[in-house]
Design an enzyme around this catalytic site. Sequence first.
Site, PDB file in Angstrom:
ATOM      1  N   ASP A 118     -23.956 -15.612 -40.039  1.00  0.00           N
ATOM      2  CA  ASP A 118     -25.077 -16.412 -39.548  1.00  0.00           C
ATOM      3  C   ASP A 118     -26.416 -15.886 -40.069  1.00  0.00           C
ATOM      4  OD1 ASP A 118     -26.714 -18.120 -38.166  1.00  0.00           O
ATOM      5  OD2 ASP A 118     -26.400 -17.191 -36.211  1.00  0.00           O
ATOM      6  N   ASP A 298     -30.251 -21.496 -42.765  1.00  0.00           N
ATOM      7  CA  ASP A 298     -29.365 -21.086 -41.679  1.00  0.00           C
ATOM      8  C   ASP A 298     -27.902 -21.428 -41.963  1.00  0.00           C
ATOM      9  OD1 ASP A 298     -28.147 -20.468 -39.307  1.00  0.00           O
ATOM     10  OD2 ASP A 298     -29.410 -21.733 -38.040  1.00  0.00           O
TER      11      ASP A 298
END
Length: 412
Positions: A118, A298
Amino acid sequence: MKFWSPFASLLAIAAAAPNSRGGNIIRLPLNRKSTEVAGHVDMSALNTHLIGVSNKYRQTFSAFEAKTGSAHPLSGKMRSSVGKRGDGVVPLINQGAELWYGEIDVGTPKQTFNVSIDSGSTDLFLPSVSCLDCAGHKMYDAALSSTAKDELKITMLSYGAGKVEGNEYSDDIYLGGYEASNQIFLAASSYSSNFVYPTFRPDGLVGFAFENISSLEAKSVFETISDSGVLPENVFSVKLSSTSGESELYIGGMNSDLYVEDTLTYTAVTEKGYWQVNLEAVSRDGSTVASNSPSIIDTGTTMIVTATDAAEAYYQGIPGSSSSTQGEITYYTIPCNTIGSYTPTFSFGGRTFDVSEATFNLGPESAGSSDCLGGIAGMSDVDFWVVGGVFLQNVYTVFNQGNIQVGFAELA
Ligand SMILES: *[C@@H]1O[C@H](CO)[C@@H](O)[C@H](O)[C@H]1NC(C)=O
Ligand SMILES: *[C@@H]1O[C@H](CO)[C@@H](O)[C@H](O)[C@H]1NC(C)=O
């Protein structure tokens, strides 16, 4: 079917192996799209994922403010609902969405875990052996590791309807063969239903953003490694694909086999917290629909998410397009037979990158529908762009911690 569901089975094997250029590659197995059978998007899974994304940004904005003493410049409308320092809140991290993940080793001797990758958060968490909700996951046993150290800090993670509680530990973590010594992480003793196996297939999650948004007030695993000076370059790079065996995280540089060299274009990180860069333009059909907006790169978000107004502007005037709002999120559809004519182009650092129909079209909104879900969604409480998997599958992405910049290149 082009949509990959959070609740899915997966394909390849995660393996870290040194490569010929002396760097280290972690291949990331990819989850499969569970909606293939039903032939449409799993809207409820998607909605759960996007609510998680919204919560993640709330919590990481809060951590930034706690760390730096000033509000994150992007926190804007989210500020009012941000938690306070000292409430023990750790970022909510895309519960339910496994996205791309790979293996890390922890402790002495090594215990191996799969972790979701992430770039939109900083902390690492793993299930611990004291976790009663973690059956099916690999669990971290500090008692078996001679390098484990209990930081004597209990942290409550709370998000959505659930809570996760755990102890902070430090131990040696290995990523792509490189060691992060005494890395702080959370060993969870309880997991909310969204992280339970097999809803969530990886065991834990590792963040790759900067220390400024860490709720554990710790460096990321990658920062610990890069600060120790062992990497050829303080860079990690990703290729994300929905094709089995094609996704890869490269620690310490770039894999030049995977991108077209002269298309590599850098853009500066504008605020060191997220991998935040200026999105110069979003266009469709030759006309610009957004320009000079802050954006966050992201890997932990499936779609491209932006302010509802900006999403509205994107879909405006597309024949047959329609929207539906579920809570704070607005989804848009375009007739499946024309959606390929309405894919976006993003500009970063003076170069344009096209989003393919294959990644933009998330598939029919329901079984048998001739309307397909577009890869850009609106969210009522963000005023920036979250650039997730829908875009990132189209490029090779280079996260350069040394020069504090993000590079994009066309895929080879
Ligand atoms: C990680 O996931 C892959 C793919 O599902 C699996 O083959 C591998 O055994 C997992 N590793 C661990 C340590 O569980
Ligand atoms: C954290 O953010 C502050 C405020 O923007 C900045 O001055 C500082 O350099 C950042 N620290 C790190 C370690 O990035």
